[in-house]
Design a protein around this motif. Structure first.
Motif, PDB file in Angstrom:
ATOM      1  N   LYS A   2       0.836  -1.193   0.000  1.00  0.00           N
ATOM      2  CA  LYS A   2       0.000   0.000   0.000  1.00  0.00           C
ATOM      3  C   LYS A   2       0.877   1.252   0.000  1.00  0.00           C
ATOM      4  O   LYS A   2       1.862   1.330   0.716  1.00  0.00           O
ATOM      5  CB  LYS A   2      -0.913   0.031   1.222  1.00  0.00           C
ATOM      6  CG  LYS A   2      -1.877   1.238   1.232  1.00  0.00           C
ATOM      7  CD  LYS A   2      -2.527   1.441   2.579  1.00  0.00           C
ATOM      8  CE  LYS A   2      -3.548   0.385   2.885  1.00  0.00           C
ATOM      9  NZ  LYS A   2      -4.292   0.698   4.141  1.00  0.00           N
ATOM     10  N   SER A   4       0.698   5.365   0.551  1.00  0.00           N
ATOM     11  CA  SER A   4      -0.065   6.519   1.029  1.00  0.00           C
ATOM     12  C   SER A   4       0.469   7.779   0.361  1.00  0.00           C
ATOM     13  O   SER A   4       1.653   8.082   0.462  1.00  0.00           O
ATOM     14  CB  SER A   4       0.063   6.662   2.550  1.00  0.00           C
ATOM     15  OG  SER A   4      -0.500   5.560   3.219  1.00  0.00           O
ATOM     16  N   GLU A  32      -3.672   4.852  -0.858  1.00  0.00           N
ATOM     17  CA  GLU A  32      -4.440   5.551   0.165  1.00  0.00           C
ATOM     18  C   GLU A  32      -4.164   7.045  -0.026  1.00  0.00           C
ATOM     19  O   GLU A  32      -3.042   7.501   0.185  1.00  0.00           O
ATOM     20  CB  GLU A  32      -3.994   5.104   1.556  1.00  0.00           C
ATOM     21  CG  GLU A  32      -4.648   5.896   2.693  1.00  0.00           C
ATOM     22  CD  GLU A  32      -4.036   5.568   4.049  1.00  0.00           C
ATOM     23  OE1 GLU A  32      -4.796   5.251   4.976  1.00  0.00           O
ATOM     24  OE2 GLU A  32      -2.785   5.622   4.173  1.00  0.00           O
ATOM     25  N   GLN A  57      -8.803   9.799   3.320  1.00  0.00           N
ATOM     26  CA  GLN A  57      -8.869  10.590   4.541  1.00  0.00           C
ATOM     27  C   GLN A  57      -8.785  12.073   4.171  1.00  0.00           C
ATOM     28  O   GLN A  57      -7.944  12.461   3.366  1.00  0.00           O
ATOM     29  CB  GLN A  57      -7.712  10.255   5.492  1.00  0.00           C
ATOM     30  CG  GLN A  57      -7.683   8.826   5.997  1.00  0.00           C
ATOM     31  CD  GLN A  57      -6.616   8.649   7.062  1.00  0.00           C
ATOM     32  OE1 GLN A  57      -6.576   9.376   8.061  1.00  0.00           O
ATOM     33  NE2 GLN A  57      -5.754   7.667   6.870  1.00  0.00           N
ATOM     34  N   GLN A  75       1.415  10.940   9.984  1.00  0.00           N
ATOM     35  CA  GLN A  75       0.955  10.260  11.187  1.00  0.00           C
ATOM     36  C   GLN A  75      -0.336   9.487  10.948  1.00  0.00           C
ATOM     37  O   GLN A  75      -0.588   8.477  11.611  1.00  0.00           O
ATOM     38  CB  GLN A  75       0.762  11.284  12.309  1.00  0.00           C
ATOM     39  CG  GLN A  75       2.079  11.848  12.840  1.00  0.00           C
ATOM     40  CD  GLN A  75       1.894  13.046  13.745  1.00  0.00           C
ATOM     41  OE1 GLN A  75       0.943  13.825  13.588  1.00  0.00           O
ATOM     42  NE2 GLN A  75       2.793  13.217  14.699  1.00  0.00           N
ATOM     43  N   ARG A  76      -1.140   9.935   9.997  1.00  0.00           N
ATOM     44  CA  ARG A  76      -2.391   9.253   9.687  1.00  0.00           C
ATOM     45  C   ARG A  76      -2.215   8.128   8.661  1.00  0.00           C
ATOM     46  O   ARG A  76      -3.095   7.280   8.508  1.00  0.00           O
ATOM     47  CB  ARG A  76      -3.417  10.248   9.155  1.00  0.00           C
ATOM     48  CG  ARG A  76      -4.002  11.155  10.221  1.00  0.00           C
ATOM     49  CD  ARG A  76      -4.791  12.311   9.609  1.00  0.00           C
ATOM     50  NE  ARG A  76      -5.555  13.041  10.613  1.00  0.00           N
ATOM     51  CZ  ARG A  76      -5.049  13.906  11.474  1.00  0.00           C
ATOM     52  NH1 ARG A  76      -3.753  14.166  11.439  1.00  0.00           N
ATOM     53  NH2 ARG A  76      -5.817  14.519  12.354  1.00  0.00           N
ATOM     54  N   THR A  78      -1.389   4.824   6.608  1.00  0.00           N
ATOM     55  CA  THR A  78      -1.337   3.395   6.940  1.00  0.00           C
ATOM     56  C   THR A  78      -0.586   2.584   5.886  1.00  0.00           C
ATOM     57  O   THR A  78      -0.485   1.371   6.001  1.00  0.00           O
ATOM     58  CB  THR A  78      -2.756   2.824   7.108  1.00  0.00           C
ATOM     59  OG1 THR A  78      -3.457   2.916   5.853  1.00  0.00           O
ATOM     60  CG2 THR A  78      -3.537   3.574   8.182  1.00  0.00           C
ATOM     61  N   GLU A  80       2.689   1.271   3.515  1.00  0.00           N
ATOM     62  CA  GLU A  80       4.088   0.912   3.746  1.00  0.00           C
ATOM     63  C   GLU A  80       5.023   1.963   3.182  1.00  0.00           C
ATOM     64  O   GLU A  80       6.132   2.166   3.687  1.00  0.00           O
ATOM     65  CB  GLU A  80       4.382  -0.445   3.104  1.00  0.00           C
ATOM     66  CG  GLU A  80       5.787  -0.959   3.348  1.00  0.00           C
ATOM     67  CD  GLU A  80       6.049  -2.311   2.712  1.00  0.00           C
ATOM     68  OE1 GLU A  80       7.232  -2.720   2.665  1.00  0.00           O
ATOM     69  OE2 GLU A  80       5.094  -2.959   2.249  1.00  0.00           O
ATOM     70  N   LYS A 156       7.374   4.042   5.385  1.00  0.00           N
ATOM     71  CA  LYS A 156       6.785   4.635   6.598  1.00  0.00           C
ATOM     72  C   LYS A 156       7.682   4.397   7.812  1.00  0.00           C
ATOM     73  O   LYS A 156       7.783   5.235   8.712  1.00  0.00           O
ATOM     74  CB  LYS A 156       5.406   4.020   6.825  1.00  0.00           C
ATOM     75  CG  LYS A 156       4.690   4.443   8.114  1.00  0.00           C
ATOM     76  CD  LYS A 156       4.237   5.880   8.079  1.00  0.00           C
ATOM     77  CE  LYS A 156       3.082   6.167   9.027  1.00  0.00           C
ATOM     78  NZ  LYS A 156       3.297   5.798  10.423  1.00  0.00           N
ATOM     79  N   ASP A 160       8.886   6.671  11.279  1.00  0.00           N
ATOM     80  CA  ASP A 160       8.694   6.158  12.629  1.00  0.00           C
ATOM     81  C   ASP A 160      10.014   6.084  13.382  1.00  0.00           C
ATOM     82  O   ASP A 160      10.078   6.367  14.587  1.00  0.00           O
ATOM     83  CB  ASP A 160       8.055   4.760  12.577  1.00  0.00           C
ATOM     84  CG  ASP A 160       6.647   4.774  11.995  1.00  0.00           C
ATOM     85  OD1 ASP A 160       5.994   5.830  12.038  1.00  0.00           O
ATOM     86  OD2 ASP A 160       6.208   3.721  11.484  1.00  0.00           O
TER      87      ASP A 160
END
Length: 261
Positions: A2, A4, A32, A57, A75-76, A78, A80, A156, A160
């Motif tokens: 996925k 984002s 996403e 979103q 932060q929102r 999801t 990879e 992502k 993190d």
């Protein structure tokens, strides 16, 4: 895998449709799409809402600026992989994300980047600059190199592990983040030899001598914040690298999306 994609916007009703359409037209299925709006008052919110659930979103609220909004999106997210595309810009063609994912899967890299076109704000077929990033080699940041930020797709897990955009930098937060990820933490990186992003000219880091001087000071601060020391000439080479962009021509001059003329 996925992916984002995050768009941040404030009063961007005149251009954000091109951005949205270029993402929704992508052939890769696992996207996403996240839009973070700073509380627009010009019809941007209504335009975004017209796409309904095609936007995964959507948040509209005041923020502390461009990089704060980007952090909210990250932060929102999801996915990879995370990509950023601002409300003035769009993908060069509908297979960009497919090519990005193919590169990630083939190389097993932490991040992937490509080339960019800068175009006239009012005539996107008038190409002003061709930003060819080229292949990365260790230590390249010391010689003024950096990839085009919006062409930079990162896992992502990097955000993190190594952190988000710093809000104490106004125009060099993207430079600092890539310096931190690539030069300091030595992530694995792969270059896509193709133009992925079309950017309208104008922005925080472009334009006046005042902006250039402020950017140079922030670039120096970026090295200091990471406990790194550039060469004496590093930050003079960085703007000089833009000069060939005015001369270089892209291998394929035309792009196919989003406008039909």
């Amino acid at each position: 895998m996925k992916v984002s994609i995050i768009t941040v916007v404030y009063n961007g009703v005149q251009t954000i449709k091109d951005t949205i359409e270029s993402i929704l037209a992508q052939t890769y299925p696992e996207i996403e799409y996240i839009i973070i709006d700073g509380g627009s008052k010009d019809g941007t919110v209504e335009l975004i809402k017209s796409y309904g659930t095609r936007i995964a979103q959507f948040v509209s609220e005041p923020d502390k600026g461009l990089y704060d909004a980007m952090n909210k999106g990250i932060q929102r997210a999801t996915g990879e992989v995370i990509g950023l595309l601002n409300a003035d810009d769009f993908y060069r063609h509908q297979d960009v994300i497919s090519h990005v994912v193919e590169t990630f899967e083939r190389t097993k890299s932490d991040a992937v980047y490509g080339d960019m076109l800068y175009v006239d704000r009012n005539d996107v077929y008038n190409v002003r600059r061709y930003f060819r990033s080229g292949t990365y080699s260790s230590g390249a940041f010391l010689w003024g190199w950096m990839p085009g930020h919006l062409s930079f797709f990162a896992k992502k897990k990097l955000y993190d592990q190594y952190g988000l955009f710093r809000l104490d930098l106004k125009s060099a937060a993207d430079y600092e983040l890539m310096l931190r990820f690539i030069h300091k933490h030595k992530i694995t990186l792969s270059y896509m030899d193709e133009t992925t992003i079309v950017m309208r000219e104008g922005g925080v880091s472009n334009g006046s001598l005042k902006n250039w001087l402020r950017g140079n000071m922030e670039d120096r601060k970026a090295w200091e914040l990471n406990g790194l020391k550039p060469f004496p000439f590093t930050l003079f080479f960085k703007p000089l690298r833009k000069l060939p962009q005015l001369i270089l021509k892209e291998k394929k001059n035309a792009f196919t999306y989003p406008l039909n003329k």
